[in-house]
Design a protein around this motif. Structure first.
Motif, mmCIF file in Angstrom:
data_model
loop_
_atom_site.group_PDB
_atom_site.id
_atom_site.type_symbol
_atom_site.label_atom_id
_atom_site.label_comp_id
_atom_site.label_asym_id
_atom_site.label_seq_id
_atom_site.Cartn_x
_atom_site.Cartn_y
_atom_site.Cartn_z
ATOM 1 N N ASP A 60 51.874 -9.235 33.341
ATOM 2 C CA ASP A 60 50.825 -10.238 33.408
ATOM 3 C C ASP A 60 49.816 -9.793 34.456
ATOM 4 O OD1 ASP A 60 49.780 -13.108 32.962
ATOM 5 O OD2 ASP A 60 50.032 -12.987 35.131
ATOM 6 N N GLY A 61 48.534 -9.762 34.073
ATOM 7 C CA GLY A 61 47.514 -9.244 34.959
ATOM 8 C C GLY A 61 47.372 -10.025 36.246
ATOM 9 N N LEU A 62 47.489 -11.360 36.176
ATOM 10 C CA LEU A 62 47.351 -12.173 37.374
ATOM 11 C C LEU A 62 48.504 -11.903 38.353
ATOM 12 C CD1 LEU A 62 46.161 -15.536 35.788
ATOM 13 C CD2 LEU A 62 44.780 -13.852 37.019
ATOM 14 N N GLU A 63 49.699 -11.696 37.800
ATOM 15 C CA GLU A 63 50.845 -11.353 38.644
ATOM 16 C C GLU A 63 50.634 -9.990 39.303
ATOM 17 O OE1 GLU A 63 55.209 -9.791 37.568
ATOM 18 O OE2 GLU A 63 54.873 -11.875 36.969
ATOM 19 N N LEU A 64 50.021 -9.076 38.549
ATOM 20 C CA LEU A 64 49.791 -7.733 39.068
ATOM 21 C C LEU A 64 48.772 -7.748 40.211
ATOM 22 C CD1 LEU A 64 50.488 -4.752 38.782
ATOM 23 C CD2 LEU A 64 48.672 -4.541 37.067
ATOM 24 N N ILE A 65 47.803 -8.674 40.170
ATOM 25 C CA ILE A 65 46.844 -8.787 41.269
ATOM 26 C C ILE A 65 47.588 -8.998 42.579
ATOM 27 C CG2 ILE A 65 45.043 -10.226 42.301
ATOM 28 C CD1 ILE A 65 44.014 -10.804 39.513
ATOM 29 N N ARG A 66 48.528 -9.926 42.569
ATOM 30 C CA ARG A 66 49.283 -10.239 43.779
ATOM 31 C C ARG A 66 50.061 -9.017 44.267
ATOM 32 N NH1 ARG A 66 51.095 -14.863 42.309
ATOM 33 N NH2 ARG A 66 52.757 -13.970 41.065
ATOM 34 N N ASP A 67 50.711 -8.309 43.336
ATOM 35 C CA ASP A 67 51.509 -7.144 43.719
ATOM 36 C C ASP A 67 50.633 -6.021 44.282
ATOM 37 O OD1 ASP A 67 53.752 -8.473 42.876
ATOM 38 O OD2 ASP A 67 53.839 -7.484 40.918
ATOM 39 N N VAL A 68 49.486 -5.797 43.638
ATOM 40 C CA VAL A 68 48.597 -4.716 44.074
ATOM 41 C C VAL A 68 48.002 -5.013 45.448
ATOM 42 C CG1 VAL A 68 46.373 -3.605 43.612
ATOM 43 C CG2 VAL A 68 48.038 -3.854 41.772
ATOM 44 N N THR A 69 47.577 -6.260 45.670
ATOM 45 C CA THR A 69 46.976 -6.594 46.964
ATOM 46 C C THR A 69 47.998 -6.548 48.092
ATOM 47 O OG1 THR A 69 47.252 -8.963 46.458
ATOM 48 C CG2 THR A 69 45.113 -7.976 45.995
ATOM 49 N N GLU A 70 49.286 -6.736 47.769
ATOM 50 C CA GLU A 70 50.325 -6.604 48.785
ATOM 51 C C GLU A 70 50.647 -5.135 49.069
ATOM 52 O OE1 GLU A 70 53.644 -8.803 47.335
ATOM 53 O OE2 GLU A 70 52.792 -10.765 47.841
ATOM 54 N N ALA A 71 50.387 -4.272 48.074
ATOM 55 C CA ALA A 71 50.770 -2.859 48.201
ATOM 56 C C ALA A 71 49.663 -1.976 48.761
ATOM 57 C CB ALA A 71 51.197 -2.315 46.836
ATOM 58 N N THR A 72 48.419 -2.459 48.759
ATOM 59 C CA THR A 72 47.299 -1.601 49.155
ATOM 60 C C THR A 72 46.188 -2.427 49.785
ATOM 61 O OG1 THR A 72 45.608 -0.075 48.311
ATOM 62 C CG2 THR A 72 46.332 -1.801 46.825
ATOM 63 N N ASP A 73 45.333 -1.744 50.562
ATOM 64 C CA ASP A 73 44.160 -2.375 51.146
ATOM 65 C C ASP A 73 42.912 -2.138 50.306
ATOM 66 O OD1 ASP A 73 45.545 -3.373 53.347
ATOM 67 O OD2 ASP A 73 45.284 -1.514 54.475
ATOM 68 N N ALA A 74 43.074 -1.592 49.121
ATOM 69 C CA ALA A 74 41.923 -1.278 48.269
ATOM 70 C C ALA A 74 41.181 -2.547 47.862
ATOM 71 C CB ALA A 74 42.391 -0.546 47.009
ATOM 72 N N TYR A 75 39.871 -2.403 47.680
ATOM 73 C CA TYR A 75 39.120 -3.479 47.059
ATOM 74 C C TYR A 75 39.572 -3.592 45.604
ATOM 75 C CZ TYR A 75 35.844 -3.808 50.969
ATOM 76 O OH TYR A 75 35.266 -4.001 52.202
ATOM 77 N N LEU A 76 39.730 -4.826 45.127
ATOM 78 C CA LEU A 76 40.216 -5.054 43.765
ATOM 79 C C LEU A 76 39.165 -5.802 42.961
ATOM 80 C CD1 LEU A 76 42.515 -4.911 41.697
ATOM 81 C CD2 LEU A 76 43.366 -7.074 42.623
ATOM 82 N N LEU A 77 38.657 -5.152 41.910
ATOM 83 C CA LEU A 77 37.686 -5.761 41.020
ATOM 84 C C LEU A 77 38.340 -5.960 39.655
ATOM 85 C CD1 LEU A 77 35.991 -4.323 43.278
ATOM 86 C CD2 LEU A 77 34.157 -4.133 41.598
ATOM 87 N N VAL A 78 38.442 -7.206 39.227
ATOM 88 C CA VAL A 78 39.005 -7.498 37.919
ATOM 89 C C VAL A 78 37.931 -7.261 36.853
ATOM 90 C CG1 VAL A 78 39.853 -9.335 36.411
ATOM 91 C CG2 VAL A 78 40.702 -9.151 38.755
ATOM 92 N N VAL A 79 38.310 -6.549 35.794
ATOM 93 C CA VAL A 79 37.426 -6.324 34.650
ATOM 94 C C VAL A 79 38.183 -6.833 33.427
ATOM 95 C CG1 VAL A 79 36.088 -4.648 33.337
ATOM 96 C CG2 VAL A 79 36.482 -4.267 35.769
ATOM 97 N N SER A 80 37.796 -8.009 32.922
ATOM 98 C CA SER A 80 38.652 -8.676 31.942
ATOM 99 C C SER A 80 37.864 -9.387 30.858
ATOM 100 C CB SER A 80 39.545 -9.697 32.667
ATOM 101 O OG SER A 80 40.317 -10.438 31.741
ATOM 102 N N ALA A 81 38.511 -9.507 29.684
ATOM 103 C CA ALA A 81 37.929 -10.288 28.596
ATOM 104 C C ALA A 81 38.154 -11.781 28.800
ATOM 105 C CB ALA A 81 38.540 -9.849 27.261
#
Length: 231
Positions: A60-81
């Motif tokens: 699930d993409g929304l779940e992955l947002i949480r995991d990615v932001t916990e794993a990295t300091d990268a800026y996260l831009l969602v590109v979604s339909a």
């Protein structure tokens, strides 16, 4: 060394298009077609920016947002339909720095990547001791911390910058375009209403009631202002 961007999308054609535009702007591009690969690359390759599609086959993409932001300091831009406002709000509250809906202009995506990286460079050059204290609200720019009534508040990097701009000039009214130029960058050419989405996210994090605002007020027909009084 080129700035590294991780493109996460299960459609190879979209990854190829974004790769072409990003590489033409001198970015190094990594690709992932599923959530597991994306999370591994986010941890191991340390990208500066991640472009994340929410419609992945294994996560699930929304779940992955949480995991990615916990794993990295990268800026996260969602590109979604997923264009519904509720999806934007949830994505931003989970830690995304921006939300771009499909179909999109590849040039706009590159411009938004440019904009988040300019914000990072600008803040690195600013006085890291700057601190704004308002009525119950503390914005510590050096530590990148927000506190409300001694409660720590988590905001995405973009939301932090947006709130900081308003708090540094209490009572001043900012139009959406002025906020976009200060936070997203002067060459931003997306929908100005993205500001409204981020304001809702900020209010929710601060516990601010838009009907009786303590911190951020809407100025109808113009934009927004910080209404908290300076200490």
């Amino acid at each position: 060394m080129a700035t590294r961007v991780l493109v996460v999308d299960d459609e190879a054609g979209i990854r190829e298009v974004l790769r072409g535009y990003l590489e033409a702007s001198a970015y190094e591009v990594l690709e992932a077609g599923d959530g597991a690969t994306a999370l591994d690359l986010a941890r191991q390759a340390a990208p500066a920016v991640i472009l994340l599609d929410l419609g992945l086959p294994d996560r699930d993409g929304l779940e992955l947002i949480r995991d990615v932001t916990e794993a990295t300091d990268a800026y996260l831009l969602v590109v979604s339909a997923r264009a519904e406002e509720v999806d934007r709000l949830v994505g931003l509250r989970l830690g995304a720095d921006d939300y771009i809906t499909k179909p999109f202009s590849p040039r706009e995506v590159v411009a938004r990547v440019d904009a988040v990286l300019r914000r990072d460079r600008r803040h690195a050059a600013e006085d890291t001791e700057d601190r704004v204290e308002l009525d119950g609200l503390v914005v510590d720019r050096g530590r990148r911390e927000i506190r409300v009534d001694d409660r720590s508040v988590d905001l995405s990097a973009l939301d932090f910058d947006l709130l900081t701009v308003m708090c540094q000039a209490p009572r001043r009214v900012f139009s959406r375009r002025q906020l976009l130029e200060r936070v997203w960058g002067s060459d931003y050419f997306g929908d100005e209403r993205i500001v409204d989405v981020h304001i809702r996210t900020i209010r929710a994090a601060l516990g601010d009631d838009p009907a009786q605002p303590r911190f951020v007020a809407t100025v109808r027909g113009v934009g927004y202002k910080c209404v908290a009084a300076s200490r």
